[in-house]
Scaffold this motif. Structure first.
Motif, PDB file in Angstrom:
ATOM      1  N   GLU A  11       0.878  -1.202  -0.106  1.00 19.22           N
ATOM      2  CA  GLU A  11      -0.197  -0.047   0.099  1.00 19.22           C
ATOM      3  C   GLU A  11       0.907   1.212  -0.066  1.00 19.22           C
ATOM      4  O   GLU A  11       1.695   1.315   0.780  1.00 19.22           O
ATOM      5  CB  GLU A  11      -1.006  -0.207   1.103  1.00 19.22           C
ATOM      6  CG  GLU A  11      -2.149  -0.844   1.106  1.00 19.22           C
ATOM      7  CD  GLU A  11      -3.170  -0.489   2.273  1.00 19.22           C
ATOM      8  OE1 GLU A  11      -2.939   0.350   2.867  1.00 19.22           O
ATOM      9  OE2 GLU A  11      -4.198  -1.339   2.360  1.00 19.22           O
ATOM     10  N   ILE A  12       0.654   2.318  -0.907  1.00 17.14           N
ATOM     11  CA  ILE A  12       1.125   3.624  -0.884  1.00 17.14           C
ATOM     12  C   ILE A  12       0.019   4.605  -0.789  1.00 17.14           C
ATOM     13  O   ILE A  12      -0.968   4.396  -0.992  1.00 17.14           O
ATOM     14  CB  ILE A  12       1.897   3.749  -2.040  1.00 17.14           C
ATOM     15  CG1 ILE A  12       1.322   3.589  -3.331  1.00 17.14           C
ATOM     16  CG2 ILE A  12       3.161   2.744  -2.155  1.00 17.14           C
ATOM     17  CD1 ILE A  12       2.040   4.338  -4.451  1.00 17.14           C
ATOM     18  N   THR A  13       0.602   5.885  -0.218  1.00 14.02           N
ATOM     19  CA  THR A  13      -0.415   7.022  -0.323  1.00 14.02           C
ATOM     20  C   THR A  13       0.171   7.975  -1.325  1.00 14.02           C
ATOM     21  O   THR A  13       1.254   8.475  -1.571  1.00 14.02           O
ATOM     22  CB  THR A  13      -0.288   7.656   1.038  1.00 14.02           C
ATOM     23  OG1 THR A  13      -0.812   6.582   1.956  1.00 14.02           O
ATOM     24  CG2 THR A  13      -1.264   8.774   1.214  1.00 14.02           C
ATOM     25  N   VAL A  14      -0.955   8.366  -2.174  1.00 14.66           N
ATOM     26  CA  VAL A  14      -0.666   9.157  -3.264  1.00 14.66           C
ATOM     27  C   VAL A  14      -1.298  10.690  -2.782  1.00 14.66           C
ATOM     28  O   VAL A  14      -2.455  10.703  -2.457  1.00 14.66           O
ATOM     29  CB  VAL A  14      -1.306   8.718  -4.652  1.00 14.66           C
ATOM     30  CG1 VAL A  14      -1.026   9.877  -5.629  1.00 14.66           C
ATOM     31  CG2 VAL A  14      -0.800   7.518  -5.033  1.00 14.66           C
ATOM     32  N   VAL A  15      -0.207  11.490  -2.963  1.00  9.56           N
ATOM     33  CA  VAL A  15      -0.482  12.994  -2.584  1.00  9.56           C
ATOM     34  C   VAL A  15      -0.690  13.590  -3.935  1.00  9.56           C
ATOM     35  O   VAL A  15       0.399  13.801  -4.796  1.00  9.56           O
ATOM     36  CB  VAL A  15       0.438  13.632  -1.613  1.00  9.56           C
ATOM     37  CG1 VAL A  15       0.197  15.001  -1.266  1.00  9.56           C
ATOM     38  CG2 VAL A  15       0.411  12.706  -0.534  1.00  9.56           C
ATOM     39  N   MET A  16      -1.757  14.226  -4.415  1.00 18.23           N
ATOM     40  CA  MET A  16      -1.725  15.030  -5.531  1.00 18.23           C
ATOM     41  C   MET A  16      -1.466  16.307  -5.414  1.00 18.23           C
ATOM     42  O   MET A  16      -0.959  16.920  -4.252  1.00 18.23           O
ATOM     43  CB  MET A  16      -3.412  14.981  -6.111  1.00 18.23           C
ATOM     44  CG  MET A  16      -4.021  13.487  -6.269  1.00 18.23           C
ATOM     45  SD  MET A  16      -3.128  12.652  -7.282  1.00 18.23           S
ATOM     46  CE  MET A  16      -3.756  13.119  -8.889  1.00 18.23           C
TER      47      MET A  16
END
Length: 71
Positions: A11-16
């Motif tokens: 799992e990764i967190t994508v920050v726009m």
């Protein structure tokens, strides 16, 4: 599936670019599980109607190239 040949799927967190975040799964190697995007649909000219400016700039560049009017 063969063992030991596939990358780790985590799992990764994508920050726009505008600060919104979402969680997804990826094989991408990221620092601390966070990927920061610099370009997305909210700031890329293709998606926000700045196509006309790009087309006009392209026509001007073609004209300058064709007639050698470099300034």
């Amino acid at each position: 599936m063969k063992k030991g040949i596939h990358p780790e799927y985590k799992e990764i967190t994508v920050v726009m670019s505008d600060g919104t975040e979402f969680t997804t799964r990826s094989t991408m190697n990221t620092k601390e599980g966070v990927y920061k995007s610099e370009v997305d649909s909210k700031n890329h000219p293709f998606y926000n109607q700045n196509k006309k400016i790009q087309k006009k700039a392209g026509r001007i560049d073609r004209f300058n190239k064709r007639y050698n009017k470099n300034k």
